[in-house]
Design an enzyme around this catalytic site. Structure first.
Site, PDB file in Angstrom:
ATOM      1  N   HIS A 258      -4.604  66.529  60.536  1.00 11.15           N
ATOM      2  CA  HIS A 258      -3.907  65.792  61.594  1.00 11.15           C
ATOM      3  C   HIS A 258      -2.931  64.825  60.930  1.00 11.15           C
ATOM      4  O   HIS A 258      -3.356  63.902  60.246  1.00 11.15           O
ATOM      5  CB  HIS A 258      -4.931  65.039  62.445  1.00 11.15           C
ATOM      6  CG  HIS A 258      -4.313  64.188  63.505  1.00 11.15           C
ATOM      7  ND1 HIS A 258      -3.863  64.707  64.684  1.00 11.15           N
ATOM      8  CD2 HIS A 258      -4.050  62.861  63.556  1.00 11.15           C
ATOM      9  CE1 HIS A 258      -3.356  63.738  65.428  1.00 11.15           C
ATOM     10  NE2 HIS A 258      -3.454  62.605  64.765  1.00 11.15           N
ATOM     11  N   ASP A 260      -0.163  62.113  61.644  1.00  9.92           N
ATOM     12  CA  ASP A 260       0.540  61.289  62.621  1.00  9.92           C
ATOM     13  C   ASP A 260       2.019  61.261  62.262  1.00  9.92           C
ATOM     14  O   ASP A 260       2.375  60.947  61.127  1.00  9.92           O
ATOM     15  CB  ASP A 260      -0.070  59.885  62.642  1.00  9.92           C
ATOM     16  CG  ASP A 260      -1.475  59.928  63.237  1.00  9.92           C
ATOM     17  OD1 ASP A 260      -1.592  60.309  64.410  1.00  9.92           O
ATOM     18  OD2 ASP A 260      -2.446  59.614  62.522  1.00  9.92           O
ATOM     19  N   ASP A 370      -5.792  63.681  69.457  1.00  8.44           N
ATOM     20  CA  ASP A 370      -5.837  62.260  69.131  1.00  8.44           C
ATOM     21  C   ASP A 370      -4.919  61.423  69.999  1.00  8.44           C
ATOM     22  O   ASP A 370      -4.195  60.585  69.500  1.00  8.44           O
ATOM     23  CB  ASP A 370      -5.448  62.093  67.642  1.00  8.44           C
ATOM     24  CG  ASP A 370      -5.567  60.650  67.180  1.00  8.44           C
ATOM     25  OD1 ASP A 370      -6.507  59.978  67.618  1.00  8.44           O
ATOM     26  OD2 ASP A 370      -4.715  60.199  66.402  1.00  8.44           O
TER      27      ASP A 370
HETATM   28 ZN   LIG Z   1      -3.116  60.657  65.517  1.00 12.03          ZN
END
Ligand SMILES: [Zn+2]
Length: 1004
Positions: A258, A260, A370
């Protein structure tokens, strides 16, 4: 006796044995994992504050460096030149280049990135050879690009603290080593056996079998004599190959990282994080053809495509092999609450188009592990974009209520359903450990209904995703009695398995509300305002450009310009940017994307100039309405005086000022200091006696940890009304067409607020044009409207529709929604009467009892110490109404507040009013008009049913339509979607909140 916290050891004897085994074998073996070592022949470095390409870096002057040196400050980049020579005596051995630093490293070899090295992601080795052959060249030169930031940026003192600008990063290891793979394999066997012994429990005989096996292995194994290892490994293999029964749960393990798109580091660093992580994944795939890796966010693919074409070609190869699996279908993993309906469509449209163009297929799963809650409109949007499966896990972060499912059907406000899965291990960054596998099975809330679940493994945020160790752990758990079956799988295989066993699944209706991070509806107000404004600008530019093209002439639809601007807007909707949970560097980037030289504001206005003439603009002053909401409104800009004009729906008219039938009256009351603004609308009975509307209140706002993210329920106990007047209420416009009064307040110790209250003739709402100089720390400013309405539910606008939430706190589920989000309006109504609160750039709100609150400003200090400390301007409005909010036109009014009329100068000849589109029902909103791509003279129009009703509406257009076809949100024509062109227009059938898109093919 307890082992690790909460996990009982099977037996005191077993625990002792486990400790003994660790002393006897694990510790000495760990020391033997690496054999001979050899330092580099030379190490030199060059440091730069910029992120520069390899070709530029290697031409610089490198100075001598050594292990133990430190580099910095934060955000700089060090390029190291490392010259290595492998000793010939290492022939036949596996040789690693080991690099340890607290910065994030990328190894370059022969001008290509080859390996990401990040200690926090357990990646410190670049494998030079698995078995060095004599004739191989023994000398080589590597470059290491070291970013002076950690996996999670450089927070000073804690992860989410603002970055320390002066942090230094140390090079702690740079050497060649011999790697003893046989020792490593033995250690992996023992790790799994010891975990089974400890975690399976005393009542499970498998835990003892595992323990005894490990014990036997130690007995046959001499750490100093590798020839004894195979016999020990055979013992382990025997127990790992004892199979499960048919009923055992199957875990679908999928590699993941993941990343960001910006958070505790700026966008530019994310580009390098993607490259470091993905090149590491590619290296791992070369040695592990079974490894799969789910990768989301088209934007990140696009970054790697433009900045690392060599790596991108390798990624494409592994996509073709089915190992590197694009998922999600969106441009970025966006915030799930705040983007408008059209923005969410564009997330999918830009994303799915990209995946189709680059990889030949669209994604079939929406992937958003998320973000901070999920709009109840998402199921319909997913279905409209070719997606019927959804994976997330964030609701496991709920602070109050445990969500009751891991696998279920999620049903949106229109009734659309998607199969939804939360990995039951409640994480997207697993390490392949026994403990995590057991948790996945134990935690699963849909036991008996489904027997498959997802397990996402890998270090995120630049940690490089999966490791060899994770894969080697799971290889040993493929089908081992006592443990769930672990398969390396893909999202498609998982969901296909779940679909087969979906007959007993439960359905969750409505939003997936995250009971945490409710401050993200308010934090970083400028980003939120930029988002709302740029959504409007892009809407208007698309409408105007489409109409200009439709009316013929030389105007070219600015397709590539619009795509670039949309992508900037979509990028800023990333789930740590639009929510405001990012560092100051990201805020600066985001505001540049909105209003900088290359940003949406200027870029979006550039096509405006040429448009007016093409629109037939012949009038002295034209008033243009970009919404299909015909009616009379007041246009102001850029004229210095307001005028009442009637404009046709989505069209224009020459400005011919009308006299207001009911002028506004403004007068000062003699008995009090109050000023009364009076019009024909029912304002007087809206506020209960003894209460004040438009009451500002300041709250202490100190969350437990997640400063920018969270507002805790206990802030409500600290309410202080703002009552200190700096400048008393004064009449600023005496009435007629417009009346207004203004005043100023002192807020807290050092902030001030000035407000102009404006009432326009014919306008059913009272506007509050607000300026705030905000200099607070950990305070929360709201404005409250106590209203004379009793209802147990309030209504909030969401994407393409609305939903209700309770105004009471009966249950923990009600109470956990003490702070919620809305788009342009919220409303509290009883039968026959209600009050709506409209806004032009706010998202946080609440309705408790009879008090409507709009959340205005917060002042968190982490991760941006300067968050929101600046000047703010925003407008909200209160609209008391008779009847229901639908019948009273609240939705239209909220559009009017957000989409003011454009008043533009034009040439002098006269022209009649013109309307491009109109819709027969006020329940149907024509949201979007744009050019379809890639079809030249085809227009897409998108409408939705906004009242929550079933109806037939007619869409009329003056454009030269030759053919009309229903299409999906990806603009693909529907089978049997042809719409007959009738006298009254196009006949459209709606059910509550249905979104319809239509392709209109125009005559040449
Ligand atoms: Zn995230």
């Amino acid at each position: 006796m307890l082992g690790k916290r909460g996990a009982p050891c099977p037996h005191p004897w077993a625990a002792l044995h486990r400790a003994g085994l660790i002393n006897r074998v694990l510790a000495p073996s760990n020391r033997r994992l690496f054999g001979d070592r050899c330092p580099p022949i030379s190490l030199s470095c060059f440091q730069t504050p910029r992120r520069i390409p390899y070709s530029e870096a290697i031409g610089q002057e490198f100075r001598p460096a050594k292990v133990g040196d430190s580099f910095g400050p934060t955000w700089e980049t060090c390029w190291f030149k490392v010259e290595l020579s492998i000793p010939p005596a290492w022939a036949g051995r596996e040789v690693h280049f080991v690099w340890e630093s607290d910065g994030e490293g990328m190894v370059w070899r022969d001008a290509q990135p080859v390996q990401g090295l990040t200690k926090e992601g357990e990646k410190t080795s670049y494998i030079l050879t698995r078995s060095m052959k004599e004739p191989e060249p023994h000398s080589l030169t590597l470059y290491v690009e070291l970013a002076c930031n950690g996996l999670f940026g450089a927070g000073k003192g804690s992860m989410i603290a603002p970055p320390d600008p002066d942090r230094r990063f140390t090079l702690s290891k740079a050497e060649l080593v011999v790697f003893n793979r046989d020792v490593y394999e033995l250690l992996m066997d023992l790790e799994i056996l010891l975990d089974m012994a400890q975690l399976l429990g005393e009542e499970n005989q498998r835990s003892f079998q595992a323990l005894y096996t490990a014990n036997q292995m130690v007995n046959v194994c001499d750490v100093m004599d590798p020839s004894t290892f195979p016999a020990a490994r055979d013992l382990a293999a025997a127990i790992f190959s004892q199979r499960n029964g048919e009923s055992q749960h199957t875990i679908h393990a999928v590699g993941h990282c993941h990343i960001d798109s910006a958070w505790l580091w700026p966008y530019e660093e994310t580009i390098r994080k993607c490259a470091r992580s993905w090149v590491t994944v590619v290296r791992l795939m070369e040695c592990n053809p079974e490894l799969t890796f789910a990768c989301s966010q088209a934007q990140q693919f696009e970054w790697v495509r433009s900045w690392y074409p060599g790596l991108y070609a390798q990624v494409q190869d592994f996509v073709a092999k089915g190992q590197f699996v694009p998922v999600g279908g969106t441009w970025v993993e966006m915030d799930g609450n705040l983007p408008s309906g059209e923005s969410m469509v564009r997330q999918f449209l830009q994303g799915q188009r990209f995946f189709q163009e680059q990889f030949g297929r669209i994604c079939s799963e929406f992937w958003l592990p998320d973000t901070f809650g999920y709009s109840a409109q998402l199921p319909q949007l997913m279905r409209g974009c070719g997606i019927r499966r959804f994976l997330t896990q964030k609701l496991s972060w709920n602070l109050v209520n445990a969500f009751p499912h891991h696998t279920f059907f999620w049903e949106g406000i229109d009734g659309s359903r998607v199969l939804t899965h939360f990995p039951p291990g409640d994480s997207y960054g697993m390490h392949g450990r026994v403990e995590e596998m057991l948790k996945t099975v134990k935690n699963n809330k849909d036991k008996g209904r489904v027997n498959h679940s997802a397990f996402l493994f890998g270090f995120g945020d630049g940690g490089g995703g999966p490791t060899q160790k994770m894969l080697d752990r799971m290889k040993r758990m493929t089908d081992t009695d006592g443990l769930p079956r672990v398969q390396i799988s893909t999202p498609d295989r998982l969901f296909s398995a779940l679909e087969k066993e979906s007959s007993q699944l439960c359905t969750w209706v409505g939003e997936l509300f995250l009971e945490l991070h409710n401050g993200t509806y308010t934090t970083q107000a400028q980003i939120k305002k930029g988002n709302r404004e740029c959504e409007r600008i892009l809407h208007d530019v698309e409408v105007l450009s489409t109409l200009a093209v439709a009316r013929g002439g030389a105007f070219q639809y600015p397709a590539s310009q619009l795509q670039r601007l949309w992508r900037l807007l979509l990028l800023n909707q990333f789930h740590d940017v639009l929510p405001g949970s990012c560092i100051q560097l990201v805020v600066e980037d985001a505001l540049q994307y909105y209003a900088g030289e290359q940003g949406i504001w200027l870029g979006g206005h550039s096509p405006f100039g040429g448009l007016w003439d093409l629109l037939g603009g012949a009038a002295e002053v034209s008033v243009l309405d970009c919404q299909a909401l015909s009616g009379t409104d007041i246009g102001t800009e850029p004229l210095c005086f307001p005028a009442l004009v009637t404009v046709p729906s989505m069209g224009y008219a020459v400005r011919e000022p009308l006299l207001p039938p009911q002028p506004v009256a403004v007068r000062r009351q003699v008995s009090t200091t109050a000023v009364v603004l009076r019009s024909v609308y029912p304002t007087s009975k809206s506020v209960p006696g003894g209460c004040c509307a438009n009451q500002f209140a300041l709250f202490d706002d100190v969350p437990l940890y997640w400063d920018a993210w969270d507002v805790m329920d206990y802030h409500l106990e600290t309410r202080k009304p703002v009552t200190t007047l700096l400048k008393p209420l004064e009449i600023t416009l005496a009435g007629g067409l417009r009346g207004s009064a203004s005043f100023s307040l002192q807020i807290g110790e050092s902030s001030t607020l000035t407000q102009e209250i404006i009432l326009d003739a014919t306008c059913p709402y009272l506007r509050f044009l607000t300026q705030v100089e905000w200099k607070e720390a950990h305070k929360f400013l709201k404005v409250e409207f106590p209203v004379q309405v009793r209802s147990t539910n309030a209504t909030y606008e969401i994407q393409f529709g609305h939903l209700q939430r309770p105004t009471h706190w009966n249950t923990s589920w009600d109470w956990a929604r003490f702070e919620v989000w809305a788009h342009k309006w919220l409303d509290l109504s009883e039968h026959g009467f209600g009050v709506a609160l409209l806004n032009d750039c706010k998202y946080g709100a609440s309705a408790h009892g009879n008090i409507l609150s709009l959340s205005l400003l917060r002042a968190p200090k982490s991760p941006d110490a300067m968050a929101d400390i600046t000047h703010h301007q925003f407008t909200y409005a209160v609209m008391p109404h008779l009847g229901s909010f639908q019948d009273a036109g609240v939705i239209q009014c909220a559009y009017n507040l957000n989409f003011p009329l454009h008043v533009v100068p034009a040439s002098s000849a006269r022209c009649p009013p013109w309307s491009a589109f109109s819709v027969s029902s006020p329940a149907v909103v024509l949201e979007t008009v744009k050019q379809a791509s890639p079809r030249g003279r085809t227009v897409v129009v998108r409408l939705y049913e906004a009242h929550g009703s079933t109806l037939v509406a007619w869409l009329q257009t003056s454009l030269p339509v030759q053919e009309a076809v229903l299409c999906d949100l990806l603009e693909r024509p529907a089978a049997q979607g042809r719409l007959p062109l009738e006298q009254r227009g196009l006949r459209l059938s709606f059910t509550p909140f249905r979104v319809l898109s239509i392709l209109l093919v125009l005559r040449q």
